[in-house]
Design an enzyme around this catalytic site. Structure first.
Site, PDB file in Angstrom:
ATOM      1  N   ASP A 124      -6.631   9.894  -4.770  1.00 36.34           N
ATOM      2  CA  ASP A 124      -6.358   8.844  -3.791  1.00 36.34           C
ATOM      3  C   ASP A 124      -4.884   8.488  -3.648  1.00 36.34           C
ATOM      4  O   ASP A 124      -4.460   8.088  -2.581  1.00 36.34           O
ATOM      5  CB  ASP A 124      -7.150   7.582  -4.153  1.00 36.34           C
ATOM      6  CG  ASP A 124      -7.314   6.659  -2.960  1.00 36.34           C
ATOM      7  OD1 ASP A 124      -7.303   7.151  -1.831  1.00 36.34           O
ATOM      8  OD2 ASP A 124      -7.440   5.447  -3.165  1.00 36.34           O
ATOM      9  N   ASN A 125      -4.107   8.590  -4.679  1.00 34.75           N
ATOM     10  CA  ASN A 125      -2.709   8.145  -4.609  1.00 34.75           C
ATOM     11  C   ASN A 125      -1.799   9.174  -5.258  1.00 34.75           C
ATOM     12  O   ASN A 125      -1.389   9.032  -6.413  1.00 34.75           O
ATOM     13  CB  ASN A 125      -2.549   6.780  -5.289  1.00 34.75           C
ATOM     14  CG  ASN A 125      -3.148   5.654  -4.462  1.00 34.75           C
ATOM     15  OD1 ASN A 125      -2.738   5.411  -3.337  1.00 34.75           O
ATOM     16  ND2 ASN A 125      -4.142   4.965  -5.019  1.00 34.75           N
ATOM     17  N   CYS A 172       0.847  -1.189   0.000  1.00 36.07           N
ATOM     18  CA  CYS A 172       0.000   0.000   0.000  1.00 36.07           C
ATOM     19  C   CYS A 172       0.883   1.240   0.000  1.00 36.07           C
ATOM     20  O   CYS A 172       1.893   1.298   0.712  1.00 36.07           O
ATOM     21  CB  CYS A 172      -0.904   0.009   1.230  1.00 36.07           C
ATOM     22  SG  CYS A 172      -2.018   1.431   1.269  1.00 36.07           S
TER      23      CYS A 172
END
Length: 892
Positions: free
Chosen positions: A302-303, A170
């Protein structure tokens, strides 16, 4: 220890346990191995050229242990998912995001069992019954010559299968360290946000090549089946990566030889080696070849690693920054961690061991290999090389045709590395006794090394500074202290130093030097308002909640406590419809997001008991759309999703946001004078932002919903609007949730209106508004004036700063041209320009007295008021002085 870690002379127990045992010498003998599913589990067969000895060469995954649906999941949409109770939940009960305890993860070895593999979910896990697995389909579409749809059965039966060991990580791994320094927008991962498994599936390049991308195509987008508040989860990677077999991108249907577990993408997912886990889309439904990167909300928000000077507060208004692909995360960065000694582990210094075996993991990204791991006992002045083991190399020995779980282990030719490695070094306990800490850093084959200091960013992604473990010499024992513990678990030297006033950003890991780095400790505990009556201890059963889910004696639930809304039906500012819509529902999220501290202090008076623990699982969660083919869009009990279609600029800081409903014939279902609730979720924290709005659209409009909204951006002297900035940053084609109608006022036509259930015949509406407060005023004005037979009069006082701020001006002018006898409209500017010929100044007592005056005897007039809070408060006070009663003033 061997740097290659190739396994040969190992017995079965070592193979199934994997590292940390040291690998023996390599035997360069040709071997043939296969591992396939049988009814009894895993069958292993192998043969040598001489057929003298029989043994496997592969590390096999740990056996799964029995899982079950855990009690805390029974109350959530994931009540069909079995899980291991050892996993550490990072975001409360739901959605499910977890990591294993670090020692448990390391002890499992190179391959991680399904039980302990980390999980990153953004919402409920899509349900796919075992009987439907083979029939699950996904598409390959977009800029291709031959788009097609493929079922899981066809994926397995018609394409060559391959099996690769792949480590997924992650991007938030080790984020807790960033959150201790300064809170980011992400939840607190510890150092166990990674896992390794054997993935079986089909190379993505084969599917893309079959579809034949067109000239100009540069990206491949993926979309899953997890329908979230901001649309389906999706992202993209570059097309040339997908076509490169060295990248090893899979469309996988097995994990460690078993069909995918629901948390890991059942029945089919993308697995992208060397990149952050957020690119490996689960529950795959669409593969779309495109010219540009994905416009999906989760790809954009999100990333990312934004520049370190961007704060969480500022980030909401920086849509261009979020969309800048330079800040998108693809390949993992180089990282490492110390697993042993574990946090709070102790070793004796008297009559204890003379050496200690320090151990941990390391990984790199983009297929690169870790080439050195170094340890320091003097804070970086000197370094020592550790030994590295790469169990991944075992699989490179596979001969042609070797299979694992039905997939070819075709790795001999590939130089890219897809997995983590393990490192270890023996240290003298005497040296540990004299050191204050021990730190580790790793370097990859491109000579990129972990940085000494943290690069803090707004999402807390890709945290990879040296991993530091503090050593406490307690005379008879040494105690080791890791930097943090995951989630809300207390512990770690970072929290300890911060609570003592240390500056974690001082370049010395917060350690003090003569007191000069000490910060004042000003932690002020938050005061939590008690919303329950301590004398009430009644337990409420699900059957009682169902009996009170209608308009007769409505009960609702907040934080597991049950409240009776009946006494407040008439007095609720949102009208009785707000409470009726909450009846029988768990409305914790909405209540906390909307209500003031004052409202919370009133709750003990309505408290009637605590809900039984099993009850929420039996109630509707109210978060899924009803039949999309229904005639009316809005529902008082259910959040319904509409898709953002267009943003129309109407002034420098105001836009019309146009949403597409479920179908072209669907009506909004909003009575005149009422409003709807809009909900957006932060894609990282899952925090709900809920506000009330009145649309420009008429109740009878079909297919689309228009909202005129003024954007309040952050400025140096004040914070901007959380909702308006988040909405402005929303990408096109993403969903927003709506619920309603709510409000205690409704215009029924021909001067008849309803106020909190009472019918009133009105002679004149006195409408006072400011800024975007024009929208509910305009809605009622339009309904009155569009009916030529309606005798009701209207006076509109519209206050703004400058002429550009006047919203709906053309529509207002058009109404005025048709109905001058019944309507009077005055615009008032507080900062007029030299060409302004209308009223100047604020809407004050003089203007209200002149244009509206005192209540007229013998008639029933109402004041409708909507604007900024300061304006509403001031105008309300003026009206009271002029003799208007609260019963005659409606504040939207």
């Amino acid at each position: 220890m061997s740097q290659t870690g190739i396994v040969s002379e190992m017995n079965m127990s070592l193979l199934t346990t994997s590292f940390p045992p040291s690998p023996p010498s390599t035997v360069g003998r040709s071997r043939k191995c296969s591992v396939d599913d049988t009814s009894n589990g895993i069958a292993i067969s192998s043969s040598t050229a001489s057929d003298i000895e029989t043994r496997p060469i592969y590390t096999l995954p740990p056996q799964n242990i029995t899982k079950s649906v855990l009690p805390q999941d029974l109350k959530t949409p994931d009540n069909h998912v079995e899980r291991d109770s050892r996993l550490i939940r990072l975001t409360g009960v739901h959605p499910f995001n977890c990591e294993a305890p670090l020692s448990d993860l390391y002890d499992e070895g190179f391959l991680t069992s399904e039980n302990l593999h980390y999980v990153r979910n953004h919402g409920p896990v899509p349900l796919c019954d075992d009987n439907d697995t083979d029939r699950w389909t996904f598409t390959v579409e977009g800029m291709v010559e031959h788009p097609f749809t493929l079922s899981v059965r066809e994926l397995i039966e018609q394409y060559e299968q391959i099996t690769y060991p792949i480590t997924l990580v992650c991007a938030g791994n080790r984020r807790k360290e960033q959150n201790v320094v300064r809170k980011s927008k992400g939840f607190s991962w510890g150092p166990a946000g990674l896992s390794t498994a054997l993935w079986t599936g089909v190379g993505l390049g084969h599917l893309i090549a079959q579809a034949k991308p067109r000239r100009g195509a540069r990206y491949v987008c993926f979309e899953g089946a997890d329908n979230l508040p901001n649309g389906y989860y999706g992202t993209s990677v570059k097309l040339n990566w997908c076509l490169d077999p060295n990248r090893g991108i899979l469309i996988a249907h097995k994990m460690n030889g078993n069909p995918l577990h629901p948390d890991h993408g059942k029945p089919v997912r993308v697995v992208i080696p060397g990149q952050i886990g957020g690119r490996s889309v689960k529950w795959l439904k669409r593969i779309i070849v495109t010219e540009e990167p994905s416009s999906n909300w989760y790809h954009i928000y999100d990333n990312r690693v934004l520049p370190t000077m961007v704060t969480p507060e500022e980030s909401a208004g920086l849509s261009d920054t979020w969309m800048d692909e330079r800040y998108a995360i693809y390949d993992l960065n180089t990282n490492s961690a110390i697993c042993y000694p574990a946090h709070d582990e102790t070793i004796p210094v008297i009559n204890g061991p003379s050496t200690y075996n320090l151990r941990g993991y390391a990984y790199a990204g983009g297929g690169k290999r870790i080439t050195r791991v170094e340890v320091t006992l003097d804070q970086g002045k000197t370094w020592r090389l550790s030994n590295i083991d790469y169990p991944e190399d075992q699989y490179r020995l596979a001969a042609d045709g070797d299979t694992l779980y039905g997939g070819k282990v075709d790795m001999w030719w590939r130089e890219t590395s897809f997995c983590w490695c393990f490192w270890e070094i023996n240290l003298n306990v005497g040296e540990l006794k004299t050191a204050s800490d021990v730190m580790v850093r790793a370097m990859d084959e491109s000579l990129m090394v972990q940085p000494r200091d943290m690069y803090w960013s707004v999402l807390g992604m890709m945290n990879n500074p040296w991993f530091r473990v503090v050593i406490h010499n307690l005379d008879h024992v040494l105690r080791f202290e890791h930097p943090t513990q995951p989630a809300l678990m207390p512990g770690g030297w970072m929290e300890r130093i911060k609570k003592a006033g240390g500056n974690l950003s001082n370049g010395q890991w917060g350690e003090m030097s003569g007191g000069q780095d000490r910060l004042p400790l000003v932690e002020k505990p938050e005061t939590e308002i008690c919303m329950t009556d301590s004398k009430v201890n009644r337990l409420v059963a699900p059957e009682e909640i169902r009996q009170h889910s209608g308009e007769e004696s409505p009960w609702f639930i907040v934080n597991g406590q049950v409240y009776d809304g009946t006494p407040f039906l008439e007095g609720h500012p949102g009208g009785a419809a707000s409470i009726f819509g909450a009846a029988g529902q768990d409305v914790t999220e909405e209540f906390i997001a909307i209500h003031s501290e004052n409202a919370k202090t009133m709750m003990p008076a309505y408290h009637i008991g605590r809900l039984e623990d099993s009850a929420l699982a039996q109630l509707s969660h109210g978060n899924a759309d009803r039949d999309p083919n229904r005639a009316v869009f809005l529902d008082t009990k259910t959040w319904s999703t509409a898709t953002l279609q267009e943003k129309i600029q109407v002034s420098s800081d105001a836009k019309i946001f146009r949403f597409k409903m479920n179908h072209d014939d669907q009506m909004i279902g909003l009575p005149t004078g009422q409003h709807l609730m809009m909900r957006i979720r932060d894609p990282v924290t899952q925090e709900s932002i809920i506000r009330a709005y009145t649309p420009l659209s008429e109740a009878t409009d079909k297919g689309r919903l228009d909202l005129l909204i003024k954007i309040y951006n952050d400025v140096p002297e004040r914070k901007g609007g959380k909702m308006t900035q988040a909405l402005d940053a929303l990408p096109i084609d993403h969903g927003v949730e709506f619920k309603g109608p709510v409000g205690k006022f409704e215009y029924l036509g021909n001067g008849l209106c309803s106020v909190a259930g009472r019918h009133l015949q009105i002679s004149r509406f006195n409408m006072i508004c400011g800024g975007s407060g024009i929208t509910p005023i305009f809605q009622v004005l339009r309904a009155v004036m569009n009916n030529a037979d309606d005798p009701t009069e209207c006076i509109v006082l519209d206050g703004n700063r400058v002429e550009e701020d006047i919203l709906c001006r053309l529509q207002l002018d058009e109404i005025l041209s048709r109905a001058k006898q019944r309507c009077r409209l005055l615009h008032c500017l507080s900062r007029p320009g030299p060409s302004w010929c209308g009223k100047s100044g604020r809407i004050d007592k003089k203007l209200i007295s002149a244009e509206i005056g005192l209540p007229r005897p013998g008639t029933k007039d109402l004041v409708l008021l909507c604007g900024p809070p300061s304006m509403e408060s001031g105008v309300h006070g003026i009206l009271k002085v002029l003799g208007w009663s609260d019963d005659d003033i409606i504040i939207f």
